[in-house]
Scaffold this motif. Sequence first.
Motif, PDB file in Angstrom:
ATOM      1  N   UNK A 100      -1.979  11.648  -5.791  1.00 30.59           N
ATOM      2  CA  UNK A 100      -2.617  10.342  -5.761  1.00 30.59           C
ATOM      3  C   UNK A 100      -3.290  10.176  -4.415  1.00 30.59           C
ATOM      4  N   UNK A 101      -4.218   9.246  -4.323  1.00 32.33           N
ATOM      5  CA  UNK A 101      -4.680   8.799  -3.011  1.00 32.33           C
ATOM      6  C   UNK A 101      -3.812   7.617  -2.573  1.00 32.33           C
ATOM      7  N   UNK A 102      -4.122   7.013  -1.444  1.00 33.21           N
ATOM      8  CA  UNK A 102      -3.497   5.736  -1.108  1.00 33.21           C
ATOM      9  C   UNK A 102      -3.821   4.745  -2.229  1.00 33.21           C
ATOM     10  N   UNK A 103      -2.862   3.848  -2.508  1.00 30.62           N
ATOM     11  CA  UNK A 103      -3.079   2.850  -3.558  1.00 30.62           C
ATOM     12  C   UNK A 103      -2.560   1.501  -3.111  1.00 30.62           C
ATOM     13  N   UNK A 104      -3.242   0.446  -3.528  1.00 33.85           N
ATOM     14  CA  UNK A 104      -2.762  -0.904  -3.219  1.00 33.85           C
ATOM     15  C   UNK A 104      -2.338  -1.579  -4.513  1.00 33.85           C
ATOM     16  N   UNK A 105      -1.163  -2.197  -4.496  1.00 35.26           N
ATOM     17  CA  UNK A 105      -0.638  -2.886  -5.681  1.00 35.26           C
ATOM     18  C   UNK A 105      -0.159  -4.267  -5.251  1.00 35.26           C
ATOM     19  N   UNK A 140     -10.498   7.081  -5.748  1.00 35.03           N
ATOM     20  CA  UNK A 140     -11.510   6.033  -5.854  1.00 35.03           C
ATOM     21  C   UNK A 140     -12.434   6.138  -4.656  1.00 35.03           C
ATOM     22  N   UNK A 141     -12.920   4.973  -4.227  1.00 38.12           N
ATOM     23  CA  UNK A 141     -13.907   5.026  -3.142  1.00 38.12           C
ATOM     24  C   UNK A 141     -13.485   4.296  -1.881  1.00 38.12           C
ATOM     25  N   UNK A 142     -12.286   3.738  -1.860  1.00 40.41           N
ATOM     26  CA  UNK A 142     -11.912   2.913  -0.702  1.00 40.41           C
ATOM     27  C   UNK A 142     -11.210   3.731   0.367  1.00 40.41           C
ATOM     28  N   UNK A 143     -11.472   3.388   1.622  1.00 41.80           N
ATOM     29  CA  UNK A 143     -10.724   3.985   2.724  1.00 41.80           C
ATOM     30  C   UNK A 143      -9.437   3.208   2.933  1.00 41.80           C
ATOM     31  N   UNK A 144      -8.517   3.777   3.716  1.00 42.36           N
ATOM     32  CA  UNK A 144      -7.232   3.109   3.946  1.00 42.36           C
ATOM     33  C   UNK A 144      -7.442   1.721   4.571  1.00 42.36           C
ATOM     34  N   UNK A 145      -8.388   1.590   5.474  1.00 41.23           N
ATOM     35  CA  UNK A 145      -8.688   0.301   6.112  1.00 41.23           C
ATOM     36  C   UNK A 145      -9.007  -0.759   5.069  1.00 41.23           C
ATOM     37  N   UNK A 146      -9.752  -0.339   4.048  1.00 41.51           N
ATOM     38  CA  UNK A 146     -10.143  -1.293   3.001  1.00 41.51           C
ATOM     39  C   UNK A 146      -8.927  -1.764   2.217  1.00 41.51           C
ATOM     40  N   UNK A 147      -7.949  -0.886   2.074  1.00 43.71           N
ATOM     41  CA  UNK A 147      -6.742  -1.254   1.326  1.00 43.71           C
ATOM     42  C   UNK A 147      -5.873  -2.202   2.156  1.00 43.71           C
ATOM     43  N   UNK A 152       3.727  -4.510   2.697  1.00 49.22           N
ATOM     44  CA  UNK A 152       4.496  -3.339   3.113  1.00 49.22           C
ATOM     45  C   UNK A 152       3.673  -2.073   2.873  1.00 49.22           C
ATOM     46  N   UNK A 153       3.613  -1.213   3.878  1.00 51.29           N
ATOM     47  CA  UNK A 153       3.001   0.118   3.753  1.00 51.29           C
ATOM     48  C   UNK A 153       4.147   1.078   3.534  1.00 51.29           C
ATOM     49  N   UNK A 154       4.255   1.605   2.331  1.00 53.99           N
ATOM     50  CA  UNK A 154       5.405   2.428   1.959  1.00 53.99           C
ATOM     51  C   UNK A 154       4.988   3.883   1.842  1.00 53.99           C
ATOM     52  N   UNK A 155       5.786   4.781   2.455  1.00 49.64           N
ATOM     53  CA  UNK A 155       5.362   6.179   2.608  1.00 49.64           C
ATOM     54  C   UNK A 155       6.443   7.160   2.218  1.00 49.64           C
ATOM     55  N   UNK A 156       6.006   8.318   1.769  1.00 48.64           N
ATOM     56  CA  UNK A 156       6.944   9.389   1.457  1.00 48.64           C
ATOM     57  C   UNK A 156       7.885   8.953   0.363  1.00 48.64           C
ATOM     58  N   UNK A 157       8.791   9.804  -0.048  1.00 51.33           N
ATOM     59  CA  UNK A 157       9.659   9.380  -1.122  1.00 51.33           C
ATOM     60  C   UNK A 157      11.062   9.961  -1.012  1.00 51.33           C
ATOM     61  N   UNK A 158      12.031   9.156  -1.418  1.00 48.76           N
ATOM     62  CA  UNK A 158      13.397   9.627  -1.578  1.00 48.76           C
ATOM     63  C   UNK A 158      13.627  10.007  -3.026  1.00 48.76           C
ATOM     64  N   UNK A 159      12.962   9.277  -3.931  1.00 47.60           N
ATOM     65  CA  UNK A 159      13.149   9.590  -5.342  1.00 47.60           C
ATOM     66  C   UNK A 159      12.659   8.463  -6.217  1.00 47.60           C
ATOM     67  N   UNK A 160      12.778   8.645  -7.499  1.00 48.95           N
ATOM     68  CA  UNK A 160      12.359   7.619  -8.440  1.00 48.95           C
ATOM     69  C   UNK A 160      13.047   7.798  -9.771  1.00 48.95           C
ATOM     70  N   UNK A 161      13.017   6.769 -10.578  1.00 49.86           N
ATOM     71  CA  UNK A 161      13.621   6.846 -11.902  1.00 49.86           C
ATOM     72  C   UNK A 161      12.876   5.938 -12.859  1.00 49.86           C
ATOM     73  N   UNK A 221       0.879  -1.162   0.000  1.00 48.96           N
ATOM     74  CA  UNK A 221       0.000   0.000   0.000  1.00 48.96           C
ATOM     75  C   UNK A 221       0.918   1.213   0.000  1.00 48.96           C
ATOM     76  N   UNK A 222       0.688   2.106  -0.943  1.00 47.77           N
ATOM     77  CA  UNK A 222       1.509   3.313  -1.048  1.00 47.77           C
ATOM     78  C   UNK A 222       0.739   4.473  -0.453  1.00 47.77           C
ATOM     79  N   UNK A 223       1.416   5.309   0.314  1.00 51.15           N
ATOM     80  CA  UNK A 223       0.729   6.510   0.811  1.00 51.15           C
ATOM     81  C   UNK A 223       0.590   7.502  -0.350  1.00 51.15           C
ATOM     82  N   UNK A 224      -0.239   8.530  -0.210  1.00 48.45           N
ATOM     83  CA  UNK A 224      -0.481   9.428  -1.347  1.00 48.45           C
ATOM     84  C   UNK A 224       0.784  10.017  -1.956  1.00 48.45           C
TER      85      UNK A 224
END
Lengths: 437, 465
Positions: free
Chosen positions: B451-456, B358-365, B373-382, B237-240
């Motif tokens: 983004x909102x929270x997302x589950x992948x 979407x329509x889901x709350x964090x609990x639903x995710x 893993x609940x992953x939050x914030x960011x250092x960077x991306x490529x 689950x990714x935080x926004x």
Amino acid sequence: MSGNRIDAVAENLARRTDAFETFEVEQRDLTASFEAGALRSAETVERNGLGLRVVVGGRMAVGGTGDATALARTVDATIEAAAFGDRCAFEFAPQAAGGGPACYSPAVAEMNADRLVAVGREVVGRLEDLAGDGVTLNVRVMAESDGMKFANSAGQRFDYRTTRHRVSVSLQSFAEGDIVGIWESDSSADAGIDFDALASRVREKFVLSRQVVPLERTDVPVILTPHGLDAFLAPLMAGLDGRNVADGVSPLADVLGGEPIVDTRLTVIDDATVTGRPGTRPFDDEGVPTARTVLIEGGCVKNFLLDLFSAADLGLTSTGNAARDLATSPAPEHSNLVVAVGDTPLADMIAGVKEGLLIDYLMGVGQGNLLAGDYSNAIGLGFAIRDGRIAGRVKGLTLAGNVYRDLARVTAIENAAHWRGATCLPHVRLDGLSVSG
Amino acid sequence: MNTIDFQRLADRVREAVAAARPHVRYAEVRLERHDATVVRFSGPHLDAAGRSFDAGGSVRVLLAGGGWGVASFNGLEDIPQRIRAARDCAAVQDGDPLPLADVPPTVDLVVRHVEEDFREVPLAEKVERMRGYNARLLEADQRIVDTDVAYADRYVHKLLVTSEGSCIRQEAGYCQAVLAASARSGENIQRAFEVLGDTRGGYRNARLIADRVDAVARRAVELLSAPRVRAGRYPVVLDPRLAGVFIHEAFGHLSEADHICENPQARAMMVLGRKFAPDFFNVYDDATLEGQWGSHAYDDEGVRAAPTVLIAQGRLSGRLHNRYTAARLGEQPTGNACAINYQHAPIVRMTNTYVAPGRSGLRDLLGPIKEGVYACGMFGGQTMLEDFSFSAAHGRMIRNGELAEPVRDIVLSGNLFKTLASITAVGDDMQMHSGGCGKGGQSPKPVGIGAPHMAIDNVLIGGGV
């Protein structure tokens, strides 16, 4: 900018400050870009600017501008800002002769758009047989000519010019289920880039990458190409950065001159004196003569990369590695990076691997906890080695670990090192790394 | 330079462009003036505090055949000479004339409103405020050994004049504050940071970040005792904030039309209507969002900003264009041609790119996940074509649907096609954040990422053994 502008600024600052540095940069870039093998643009960039650092009432400030009409305002604003600044605890660079040569090539300085287009066409010609329905060839050719004038209140004064010629190639292949890119570049202070070698490297990587193969096991030896090693060294360079050492966040602060922190065969040198290389220049951006500095020898930390501030803070002498933009404070930066060769021919290194990885590119370098030495990078371009031969490209793998721990797992170093722009690195084999996929 | 001076400048530039018009197929002159203030503390030291002024421009020309001639320069003088320099560059080219999609000539002046004008705040106040935050961070815990506290504002005047009759002036104020702290325990060094920025609040952003100081200090210290996440494939689950980075890296770059327009296979793969993600997944790029970090009224080719639907109900619906890529692909320009400053020609860039809620709350995710893993914030991306990598700033394990122990060094990577198809849920809590994007040597371009929270499902996380 006129030749006398820096003199006028220096004179002004001498009257109004306790101490000062001022510098003038002049940059001329010319770039020809080819996309899908066709010439798409020719671009010239002229960038001039004047920067300064002042000490007023014992306190420092920096400023700079590329707008000639804003120069007086900039000087005034910088002097005013010193009231908020930190106390200056170091001396500006005294008068001294340069360390490295000023690498100026008239041949590069005089390159015009026609010449760059001709070079680009030549490089395209060597590789266009690889381009096709799903493969796009892009080439950029660049010629740059820079001038730097410097004067400070401690009597240092100089004026030098450098040039840089650069060619970069990318080959991008799109197929359903597989998109891959090959990038290669080279640069030099003079016009002596070996296009044949550059094109051969692109061709070799491209051909090897055609076949995608799985990696059967993940606890395998890894050979880093020079390109891959460059990325791998990023945390080490952060640890050697004098500013990080002075700030107390480098893990290497307490090991200067002490026990080995990496394999004893590793020697890493910062060398701003090598003729013809892009990182070479006679003085750093604080006017300190540049040098060849051994950072790591026999696996032990011998020197940090220092500027005046960090050197004074640590009770050491600046290594001449200060770099700055127009309106920013100087900070240490490496110039040309050299890793000493070992004793294993590359052919033997590859032949000696029953199952392993050859890694050329790691993604996301620098995006993570660099200082701790921890890394975790997706393998952007990597190949599987099977029974001593490169079997094909691998996908979807990640390499993770700690650079200090993993550079102690060196099992072979190539007996040759390869200049690519400002780095000269060998292939290096490491065992016991953590690969996942 | 005040409004009247810039208007006089616009008149001079129009004259110069009019004089050039008979000799060119197309010409544009882009001029910019930047007034910036930077305050930066690094540990106990004040690294920088001051104002800087900069100005310059970039001319682009197309002649009868071939592609662009570009000349970029400092200062705002000698425009006719600069146009000649660009013409000389264009003159080395022959071949098919580079096509450009039509845009209506536009005359406009857009001054974007800044709530608290930072130009009226004295430097002394900016320095003292950041000094206060810095001191609070340094004193928050004895394990905090270093900080990086920075304030940066920039007021930008832009002028674009084209041989087609466009004359567009824009003014905007960017204001950003960054807080970072490094905590150390022996060899273990961990870093936490927060960024806050937009083009609406002005100096208000510097005040607002006060609330984040304690959180940054706490997180840096907490990371010291968090173990490295164990490598493997996990539902995440990714935080926004991190979900915004994910969509930027995993999809945003491949929606930039210049990556695909030269390659027939690439065009065939990125065909409009192709299913990339589940039906509930929608992605937009929108520079018209009020006051966001990547917003603009017109792009650097004079194309009016408009929202672009990139993915609708999981299907590819659009892409990001400049005038050339739009012409090449027979599509409409989207207002995504941007240059980070006057030293560069515009290229296709994202503006504010976001996943619609979407329509889901964090609990639903979290609920369905046994171990993840609940992953939050960011250092960077490529992004590297189909592969992407992005690093979380911090996170926690998810066990039996609940947030569990903190972990660190969470680096997620994957293949865009597979990962988009593995998105399992989208939350209802969309947030926009500010970020910096790098492409083609132009970095950092201000972008909004949302983004909102997302589950992948089944995401590869590299980590310690």
